[in-house]
Write a protein that holds these residues in place. Structure first.
Motif, short mmCIF file in Angstrom:
data_model
loop_
_atom_site.label_atom_id
_atom_site.label_comp_id
_atom_site.label_asym_id
_atom_site.label_seq_id
_atom_site.Cartn_x
_atom_site.Cartn_y
_atom_site.Cartn_z
N THR A 283 0.89 -1.11 -0.10
CA THR A 283 -0.07 0.23 -0.01
C THR A 283 0.85 1.22 -0.05
O THR A 283 0.48 2.30 -0.59
CB THR A 283 -0.96 0.11 1.28
N GLY A 284 1.94 1.30 0.71
CA GLY A 284 2.60 2.43 0.81
C GLY A 284 4.10 2.11 1.39
O GLY A 284 4.75 0.87 1.53
N VAL A 285 4.70 3.27 1.54
CA VAL A 285 6.46 3.07 2.04
C VAL A 285 6.36 3.70 3.51
O VAL A 285 5.63 4.68 3.72
CB VAL A 285 7.29 3.74 1.22
N ILE A 286 7.11 2.94 4.26
CA ILE A 286 7.20 3.50 5.79
C ILE A 286 8.73 3.85 6.02
O ILE A 286 9.41 2.90 5.60
CB ILE A 286 6.55 2.72 6.94
N TYR A 287 9.01 5.14 6.40
CA TYR A 287 10.43 5.45 6.59
C TYR A 287 10.27 5.66 8.07
O TYR A 287 9.77 6.30 8.80
CB TYR A 287 10.80 6.69 6.04
N LEU A 288 11.22 4.47 8.67
CA LEU A 288 11.30 4.34 10.24
C LEU A 288 12.74 4.94 10.58
O LEU A 288 13.71 4.26 10.29
CB LEU A 288 11.02 3.08 10.60
N GLN A 289 12.83 5.73 11.40
CA GLN A 289 13.99 6.72 11.95
C GLN A 289 14.34 5.91 13.39
O GLN A 289 13.33 6.61 14.25
CB GLN A 289 13.96 8.05 11.68
N HIS A 290 15.40 5.63 13.69
CA HIS A 290 15.88 5.11 14.99
C HIS A 290 16.13 6.43 15.70
O HIS A 290 16.52 7.55 15.12
CB HIS A 290 16.92 4.17 14.97
N GLY A 291 16.43 6.25 17.04
CA GLY A 291 16.71 7.50 17.92
C GLY A 291 18.25 7.66 18.10
O GLY A 291 18.92 6.89 17.51
N PHE A 292 18.45 8.33 18.96
CA PHE A 292 20.03 8.92 19.37
C PHE A 292 20.59 7.82 19.95
O PHE A 292 20.08 7.13 20.92
CB PHE A 292 19.89 10.01 20.44
N MET A 293 21.79 7.55 19.46
CA MET A 293 22.80 6.31 19.89
C MET A 293 22.06 4.95 19.85
O MET A 293 21.95 4.06 20.46
CB MET A 293 23.06 6.65 21.45
N ALA A 294 21.35 4.65 18.64
CA ALA A 294 20.46 3.47 18.34
C ALA A 294 21.13 3.05 16.74
O ALA A 294 21.74 4.15 16.05
CB ALA A 294 19.26 3.55 18.43
N THR A 295 20.61 2.01 16.56
CA THR A 295 20.87 1.35 15.14
C THR A 295 19.39 0.97 14.28
O THR A 295 18.47 0.54 15.09
CB THR A 295 22.10 0.52 14.70
N GLY A 296 19.20 0.85 13.20
CA GLY A 296 18.28 0.21 12.69
C GLY A 296 17.93 -1.15 13.01
O GLY A 296 16.68 -1.52 13.30
N PRO A 297 18.68 -2.18 12.86
CA PRO A 297 18.52 -3.42 13.28
C PRO A 297 18.09 -3.55 14.78
O PRO A 297 17.13 -4.64 15.14
CB PRO A 297 19.93 -4.04 13.28
N MET A 298 18.21 -2.54 15.72
CA MET A 298 17.55 -2.52 16.94
C MET A 298 15.89 -2.37 17.04
O MET A 298 15.42 -2.57 18.12
CB MET A 298 18.05 -1.49 17.99
N TYR A 299 15.55 -2.20 15.78
CA TYR A 299 14.04 -1.95 15.68
C TYR A 299 13.53 -2.89 14.83
O TYR A 299 12.42 -2.76 14.32
CB TYR A 299 13.76 -0.58 14.80
N SER A 300 14.19 -4.23 14.44
CA SER A 300 13.85 -5.02 13.67
C SER A 300 12.01 -5.63 13.97
O SER A 300 11.40 -5.96 13.11
CB SER A 300 14.94 -6.11 13.46
#
Length: 578
Positions: A283-300
């Motif tokens: 349906t769409g694209v979601i751009y998910l931005q992590h927080g300070f002192m974090a990385t993308g895989p930490m939100y898997s």
């Protein structure tokens, strides 16, 4: 045996978590100490420590980049820089090995020539220093000197034979016995020719080029050097330790990683792509931005849930958390807001290339998209959404979802002002209770002030800052809980369910998600139990204490963020003739 093994694993996880926390806090404390000791540290790093001509006009309203705002460039007269350059001792250049009888003659020629060229250079048009554009990262080159009219060329041609004579006299040892007066005569002829040809702009420009560097680079404050070292080391360690993204058990989502070129910067970053079961029907694209002192895989886990429940292609880039970066290209810097906005402008070449590389085949991304940001990533995506009004990407923006967002630079109000009227887009917040890690609920208050009387989101009772940060690395997950407070399972599930419902409504223009009247209490059933949400505004102005060290974290953050570089440091300039 099983229970003993589980206990041992738990103890090991706790030990690793404490070690990570100690390393993180120790390095941050070291940086803060260095910042306080730095002579220029008391000055906002949005400007150069040497840029004392003009202090920052405003910290809360920094200059914007790109098409969002048409801001005037800061201009500084180059004469002040020339005066400083005159005070400095000239660099000694290596000389040719000459016979002793000529050494005095060479010195005399050099002195006479330097005097004449300096005199001519002072008659050249004024130069002024202009701050380089933050969007352009290509090396700025000095424009080649313009060739003047025929009269200027003739004057230079007339001087050429005498210059050749001088070079010949200096470089040929066989002429070493030539009378000193003869060499002086050559120097005199050169000086007379150059002085007479005042219209000889190429020579004047050449003199200016020699006396003034192509690009004036003022020194970077020591706090930025040391701070960048610390944060780059910690950031690299986090990326290695967080590992690859891992899907939750039973997920039908596919995750692949690639790189993503960030427009307008020199950065190519890691990007994790989550594709739903049927990517062609997304349906769409979601751009998910992590927080300070974090990385993308930490939100898997969070990203995989959203991809499946909203039928979206989710991209999670890993950006720098180096708040001392002189270029301001970090998760809290305004250049990165513009870069994210430009990812969705036009044909989205960078996003499409990254998604295709991750999938292993060409990918056609849906036009609609939603921005999600956790913690400081919430400030980034909201600022990016406001800038999309200028580049046209706002037309496909369905909305913005904030997961316990933080605003350290007062960017939210201006972005929300841009996202009003014809460009209105929903910006909804899932907040924890007021406490140190969400800066005591600042974003919730800013939303209420900008959009009074509207539904702006909810606060979870007992909510903590890590509710929206869920991944597969147990050690990092434990460390995050240890730092910011342990999340209640029902609140973790509630964050995912509420945000997915809002995103589907943003796509479809419906209102089937969790909404309510101001300060209304809403029960949210989840697999882990019932969570309770209270519609904003907050019912209390008093912050809660989630951990025993909340009182220590607050002063550290308060001491650290005033040194953050939200805009590129001033003083990185180029010369422009007028």
């Amino acid at each position: 045996m099983i229970k003993r093994g589980s206990a041992i694993k738990a103890v090991l996880a706790m030990g690793w978590g404490v070690l990570v926390v100690a390393l993180w806090m120790g390095l941050i404390a070291t940086t803060v100490t260095t910042a306080r000791a730095d002579p220029g540290g008391g000055k906002s790093t949005t400007q150069s420590a040497n840029d004392s001509d003009k202090s920052s006009a405003r910290r809360d309203k920094p200059a914007r980049f790109g098409p969002r705002k048409d801001k005037l460039r800061r201009v500084v007269d180059a004469k002040a820089d020339s005066a400083q350059a005159d005070d400095a001792s000239p660099r000694q250049r290596p000389r040719l090995s000459l016979p002793k009888p000529l050494s005095k003659a060479v010195d005399d020629i050099e002195t006479r020539t330097r005097t004449v060229l300096t005199d001519v250079a002072e008659r050249t048009p004024n130069l002024r220093t202009v701050q380089s554009l933050p969007r352009s990262k290509a090396t700025t080159k000095r424009a080649a000197p313009e060739i003047s009219e025929l009269a200027d060329t003739t004057a230079v041609e007339k001087a050429a034979p005498d210059i050749a004579d001088a070079i010949d006299a200096i470089t040929h040892p066989v002429d070493a016995k030539a009378p000193l007066a003869q060499v002086n005569t050559v120097a005199d002829r050169i000086a007379d020719r150059v002085s007479t040809a005042q219209a000889s702009r190429p020579i004047a420009q050449l003199a200016a080029a020699v006396s003034t560097p192509m690009t004036e680079q003022r020194s970077v404050p020591m706090v930025n050097i040391v701070g960048s070292l610390v944060f780059n080391v910690v950031g690299a360690a986090l990326q290695v330790f967080s590992g690859p993204p891992v899907l939750p058990p039973g997920s039908n989502v596919t995750v692949r990683s690639s790189t993503l070129d960030m427009p307008g910067t020199n950065q190519t970053v890691r990007a994790d792509w989550y594709f739903p079961e049927d990517p062609d029907s997304a349906t769409g694209v979601i751009y998910l931005q992590h927080g300070f002192m974090a990385t993308g895989p930490m939100y898997s886990y969070t990203a995989a849930y959203l991809a499946g429940e909203t039928n979206s292609i989710v991209v999670v880039p890993t950006l720098s958390s180096n708040l001392f970066d002189p270029s301001g290209e970090w998760i809290g810097g305004e250049p990165m807001q513009q870069s994210v906005a430009d990812l969705f402008a036009g044909d989205r070449a960078e996003l499409t290339a990254s998604a295709s590389a991750a999938a292993g085949h060409p990918v056609a991304l849906p036009s609609k998209f939603v921005l999600i940001g956790h913690s400081l990533g919430g400030m980034l995506v909201t600022g990016a959404a406001g800038r999309m009004v200028g580049n046209g990407a706002v037309d496909d923006l369905a909305g913005v979802v904030l997961l316990d967002a933080v605003d350290t630079h007062n960017d939210m109000p201006e972005a929300l002002d841009d996202l009003s009227g014809a460009n209105y887009r929903p910006v909804l917040l899932i907040s924890s209770e007021r406490y140190v890690w969400n800066r005591n609920g600042t974003v919730g208050d800013e939303l209420q002030a900008a959009r009074p009387g509207q539904f702006n989101g909810v606060m979870l009772v007992g909510g903590r800052h890590i509710d929206g940060l869920q991944g597969a690395n147990p050690i990092l997950q434990f460390a995050e809980y240890l730092i910011a407070g342990f999340s209640q399972p029902q609140n973790v599930d509630a964050v995912k369910a509420v945000s997915a419902g809002w995103i589907n409504d943003m796509y479809d223009g419906t209102d089937t998600g969790v909404y309510g009247e101001p300060q209304q209490s809403i029960e949210i059933p989840t697999p882990s139990g019932t969570a309770t949400a209270v519609v904003l505004p907050f019912t209390s102005t008093e912050p809660v204490q989630a951990t025993p060290w909340d009182g220590l974290v607050g002063p550290i953050l308060d001491a650290l963020f005033p040194y953050a570089v939200y805009e590129p440091l001033a003083g990185q300039s180029v010369l422009v003739s007028v």
